[in-house]
Design a protein around this motif. Structure first.
Motif, PDB file in Angstrom:
ATOM      1  N   ILE A  37       0.847  -1.197   0.000  1.00 46.78           N
ATOM      2  CA  ILE A  37       0.000   0.000   0.000  1.00 46.78           C
ATOM      3  C   ILE A  37       0.878   1.241   0.000  1.00 46.78           C
ATOM      4  N   HIS A  38       1.890   1.224   0.844  1.00 46.91           N
ATOM      5  CA  HIS A  38       2.812   2.360   0.926  1.00 46.91           C
ATOM      6  C   HIS A  38       3.490   2.599  -0.422  1.00 46.91           C
ATOM      7  N   LYS A  39       3.970   1.550  -1.048  1.00 50.08           N
ATOM      8  CA  LYS A  39       4.651   1.683  -2.344  1.00 50.08           C
ATOM      9  C   LYS A  39       3.707   2.183  -3.433  1.00 50.08           C
ATOM     10  N   ILE A  40       2.535   1.606  -3.507  1.00 53.33           N
ATOM     11  CA  ILE A  40       1.569   1.980  -4.547  1.00 53.33           C
ATOM     12  C   ILE A  40       1.181   3.447  -4.414  1.00 53.33           C
ATOM     13  N   PHE A  41       0.796   3.850  -3.211  1.00 56.11           N
ATOM     14  CA  PHE A  41       0.336   5.224  -3.031  1.00 56.11           C
ATOM     15  C   PHE A  41       1.482   6.225  -3.033  1.00 56.11           C
ATOM     16  N   SER A  42       2.667   5.816  -2.637  1.00 57.36           N
ATOM     17  CA  SER A  42       3.821   6.716  -2.755  1.00 57.36           C
ATOM     18  C   SER A  42       4.072   7.038  -4.217  1.00 57.36           C
ATOM     19  N   GLU A  43       3.889   6.066  -5.070  1.00 55.55           N
ATOM     20  CA  GLU A  43       4.063   6.283  -6.513  1.00 55.55           C
ATOM     21  C   GLU A  43       2.960   7.194  -7.063  1.00 55.55           C
ATOM     22  N   ILE A  44       1.739   6.992  -6.625  1.00 53.43           N
ATOM     23  CA  ILE A  44       0.637   7.862  -7.043  1.00 53.43           C
ATOM     24  C   ILE A  44       0.922   9.296  -6.602  1.00 53.43           C
ATOM     25  N   LEU A  45       1.377   9.469  -5.378  1.00 53.83           N
ATOM     26  CA  LEU A  45       1.700  10.806  -4.870  1.00 53.83           C
ATOM     27  C   LEU A  45       2.847  11.432  -5.647  1.00 53.83           C
ATOM     28  N   ARG A  46       3.831  10.636  -6.002  1.00 51.74           N
ATOM     29  CA  ARG A  46       4.964  11.144  -6.781  1.00 51.74           C
ATOM     30  C   ARG A  46       4.478  11.672  -8.133  1.00 51.74           C
ATOM     31  N   HIS A  47       3.617  10.944  -8.773  1.00 53.08           N
ATOM     32  CA  HIS A  47       3.069  11.383 -10.056  1.00 53.08           C
ATOM     33  C   HIS A  47       2.207  12.638  -9.886  1.00 53.08           C
ATOM     34  N   SER A  48       1.486  12.723  -8.786  1.00 49.99           N
ATOM     35  CA  SER A  48       0.682  13.918  -8.517  1.00 49.99           C
ATOM     36  C   SER A  48       1.580  15.143  -8.370  1.00 49.99           C
ATOM     37  N   ARG A  49       2.686  14.985  -7.658  1.00 50.06           N
ATOM     38  CA  ARG A  49       3.627  16.108  -7.510  1.00 50.06           C
ATOM     39  C   ARG A  49       4.209  16.504  -8.855  1.00 50.06           C
ATOM     40  N   GLN A  50       4.562  15.520  -9.675  1.00 52.68           N
ATOM     41  CA  GLN A  50       5.100  15.822 -10.999  1.00 52.68           C
ATOM     42  C   GLN A  50       4.088  16.578 -11.850  1.00 52.68           C
ATOM     43  N   LEU A  51       2.840  16.193 -11.764  1.00 47.74           N
ATOM     44  CA  LEU A  51       1.783  16.870 -12.500  1.00 47.74           C
ATOM     45  C   LEU A  51       1.653  18.317 -12.023  1.00 47.74           C
ATOM     46  N   GLN A  52       1.703  18.523 -10.724  1.00 43.43           N
ATOM     47  CA  GLN A  52       1.612  19.875 -10.181  1.00 43.43           C
ATOM     48  C   GLN A  52       2.800  20.731 -10.629  1.00 43.43           C
ATOM     49  N   ILE A  53       3.980  20.140 -10.643  1.00 43.90           N
ATOM     50  CA  ILE A  53       5.176  20.868 -11.074  1.00 43.90           C
ATOM     51  C   ILE A  53       5.050  21.244 -12.536  1.00 43.90           C
ATOM     52  N   SER A  54       4.632  20.307 -13.370  1.00 45.42           N
ATOM     53  CA  SER A  54       4.547  20.589 -14.808  1.00 45.42           C
ATOM     54  C   SER A  54       3.483  21.631 -15.102  1.00 45.42           C
ATOM     55  N   ASN A  55       2.446  21.722 -14.285  1.00 50.25           N
ATOM     56  CA  ASN A  55       1.399  22.729 -14.490  1.00 50.25           C
ATOM     57  C   ASN A  55       1.820  24.101 -13.983  1.00 50.25           C
ATOM     58  N   GLN A  56       2.906  24.184 -13.240  1.00 52.50           N
ATOM     59  CA  GLN A  56       3.357  25.480 -12.732  1.00 52.50           C
ATOM     60  C   GLN A  56       4.370  26.133 -13.651  1.00 52.50           C
ATOM     61  N   ARG A  57       4.810  25.456 -14.659  1.00 53.50           N
ATOM     62  CA  ARG A  57       5.814  26.027 -15.571  1.00 53.50           C
ATOM     63  C   ARG A  57       5.177  26.927 -16.573  1.00 53.50           C
TER      64      ARG A  57
END
Length: 88
Positions: free
Chosen positions: A68-88
């Motif tokens: 669960i930790h691994k799966i959701f950590s990966e989902i959170l990582r992708h969410s952060r990447q999406l937020q970063i790419s939308n701020q450029r």
């Protein structure tokens, strides 16, 4: 239930999971826009820790805490990447 029936149910669930992940991603992108306006950091490690802890505590299935930790950590990582790419 037959193998074919089980796989058909799994396929349907996979599509639901994909739909939910895309919904989550859209919401996460909106969160990123708010963070940008408010000049907040993308990473909120305390929130992520609370989220992971809550998910693990609420799991009633055969998936291990580690998974669960691994799966959701990966989902959170992708969410952060999406937020970063939308701020450029």
């Amino acid at each position: 239930m037959t193998l074919r029936q089980l796989r058909k149910r799994i396929d349907a669930l996979d599509l639901q999971i994909l739909r939910l992940l895309n919904q989550r991603a859209r919401l996460s992108a909106q969160v990123g826009k708010i963070k940008k306006k408010r000049r907040l950091p993308i990473l909120d490690s305390e929130r992520e820790k609370r989220l992971l802890r809550r998910l693990i505590q609420n799991s009633r299935g055969p998936i291990s805490m580690s998974s669960i930790h691994k799966i959701f950590s990966e989902i959170l990582r992708h969410s952060r990447q999406l937020q970063i790419s939308n701020q450029r």
